[in-house]
Write an enzyme that holds these catalytic residues in place. Structure first.
Site, short mmCIF file in Angstrom:
data_model
loop_
_atom_site.label_atom_id
_atom_site.label_comp_id
_atom_site.label_asym_id
_atom_site.label_seq_id
_atom_site.Cartn_x
_atom_site.Cartn_y
_atom_site.Cartn_z
N ASP A 9 0.88 -1.16 0.00
CA ASP A 9 0.00 0.00 0.00
C ASP A 9 0.93 1.22 0.00
OD1 ASP A 9 -2.31 1.66 0.48
OD2 ASP A 9 -1.71 1.75 2.58
N ASP A 11 -0.12 5.07 0.74
CA ASP A 11 -0.38 6.08 1.78
C ASP A 11 -0.41 5.45 3.17
OD1 ASP A 11 -0.66 8.32 0.09
OD2 ASP A 11 -2.65 7.63 -0.49
C1 BG6 Z 1 -5.67 6.12 -1.33
C2 BG6 Z 1 -5.92 7.05 -0.15
O1 BG6 Z 1 -4.35 5.73 -1.36
O2 BG6 Z 1 -5.99 6.76 -2.55
C3 BG6 Z 1 -7.34 7.58 -0.20
O3 BG6 Z 1 -5.71 6.34 1.05
C4 BG6 Z 1 -7.59 8.24 -1.55
O4 BG6 Z 1 -7.53 8.51 0.84
C5 BG6 Z 1 -7.32 7.24 -2.65
O5 BG6 Z 1 -8.94 8.72 -1.63
C6 BG6 Z 1 -7.54 7.82 -4.05
O6 BG6 Z 1 -6.55 8.77 -4.30
P1 BG6 Z 1 -6.43 9.64 -5.62
O7 BG6 Z 1 -5.01 10.14 -5.59
O8 BG6 Z 1 -6.70 8.75 -6.79
O9 BG6 Z 1 -7.45 10.73 -5.52
MG MG Z 2 -2.83 3.11 3.59
#
Ligand code: BG6
Ligand code: MG
Length: 213
Positions: A9, A11
């Site tokens: 993962d 984030d």
């Molecule tokens: C995830 C985050 O990695 O990506 C979420 O934890 C986020 O909070 C999701 O909404 C989508 O991200 P993005 O960059 O496509 O808007």
């Molecule tokens: Mg995460």
């Protein structure tokens, strides 16, 4: 057990972009007069952009929004978010994370990303980690958010490996659920360390090396 691959993962595991997601959604929510706080933001972890918007709109009291209007709001949030991501640099990744990824590679382990974000590649480029990944499975190649296993199953497929040969590293319970649903072996860090379905508990990122000895 000799695992052949590892799927990360992004984030909350490799980088910490929660604060940028929060700032961007907060700006949009404030403009629309929607209540939004850190606790609601916490529910957005691992959730796709459009599903995140639906969670934020639970507090919206205006007239129902069309899909087109929702797309405009999501795009606005993403533009603010991308602007904030511009400040990211290699310093946003700890030496421990970088060194562990390199060591896993040295040991012949295949490495994939498994992130719901459509900005994942951009982030890995900004922090100069992209070259350490053999494959990227992200928000651009999936239709279902975690806890659905799609993003991790694609990661294993991109590596040319069977799910059961892969470890998944996650900080969110929904991600651990996704790994289990996909038949992979979940390692939990941070909040997911003590989740009931977590197979490997990580006190620190480099503990991963113990799984691949
Ligand atoms: C995830 C985050 O990695 O990506 C979420 O934890 C986020 O909070 C999701 O909404 C989508 O991200 P993005 O960059 O496509 O808007
Ligand atoms: Mg995460």
């Amino acid at each position: 057990m000799n695992y052949k691959g590892i799927i990360f993962d992004l984030d909350g595991v490799i980088v910490f972009t929660d604060k940028y997601h929060y700032q961007a959604w907060k700006t949009v929510a404030d403009e629309m007069g929607i209540y939004f706080d850190e606790q609601i933001n916490h529910r957005l972890r691992g959730v796709s952009r459009m599903d995140s918007l639906d969670i934020i709109l639970e507090r919206y009291e205006g007239a129902p929004l069309s899909q087109e209007e929702k797309n405009v709001i999501a795009e606005k949030k993403n533009n603010i978010y991308r602007e904030l991501l511009q400040t990211m640099s290699p310093a946003d990744v700890t030496d421990e994370v970088r060194d562990t990824l390199k060591e896993l590679r040295n040991r012949g382990i295949k490495i994939s990303l498994g992130s719901s974000s459509k900005n994942a590649k951009f982030i890995l480029e900004k922090v100069e980690l992209i070259d350490l990944f053999d494959a990227i499975s992200d928000g651009t190649n999936i239709t279902r958010s975690k806890p659905d296993p799609e993003v991790f199953l694609k990661g294993a497929e991109f590596l040319g490996l069977n799910p059961e040969d892969c470890v998944v590293v996650e900080d969110a319970d929904a991600g651990i659920e996704a790994a289990v649903a996909g038949g992979m072996h979940p390692a939990g860090i941070g909040e997911a360390r003590d989740y009931v379905k977590t197979e490997f508990k990580l006190d620190t990122f480099s503990d991963l090396l113990k799984i691949f000895e």
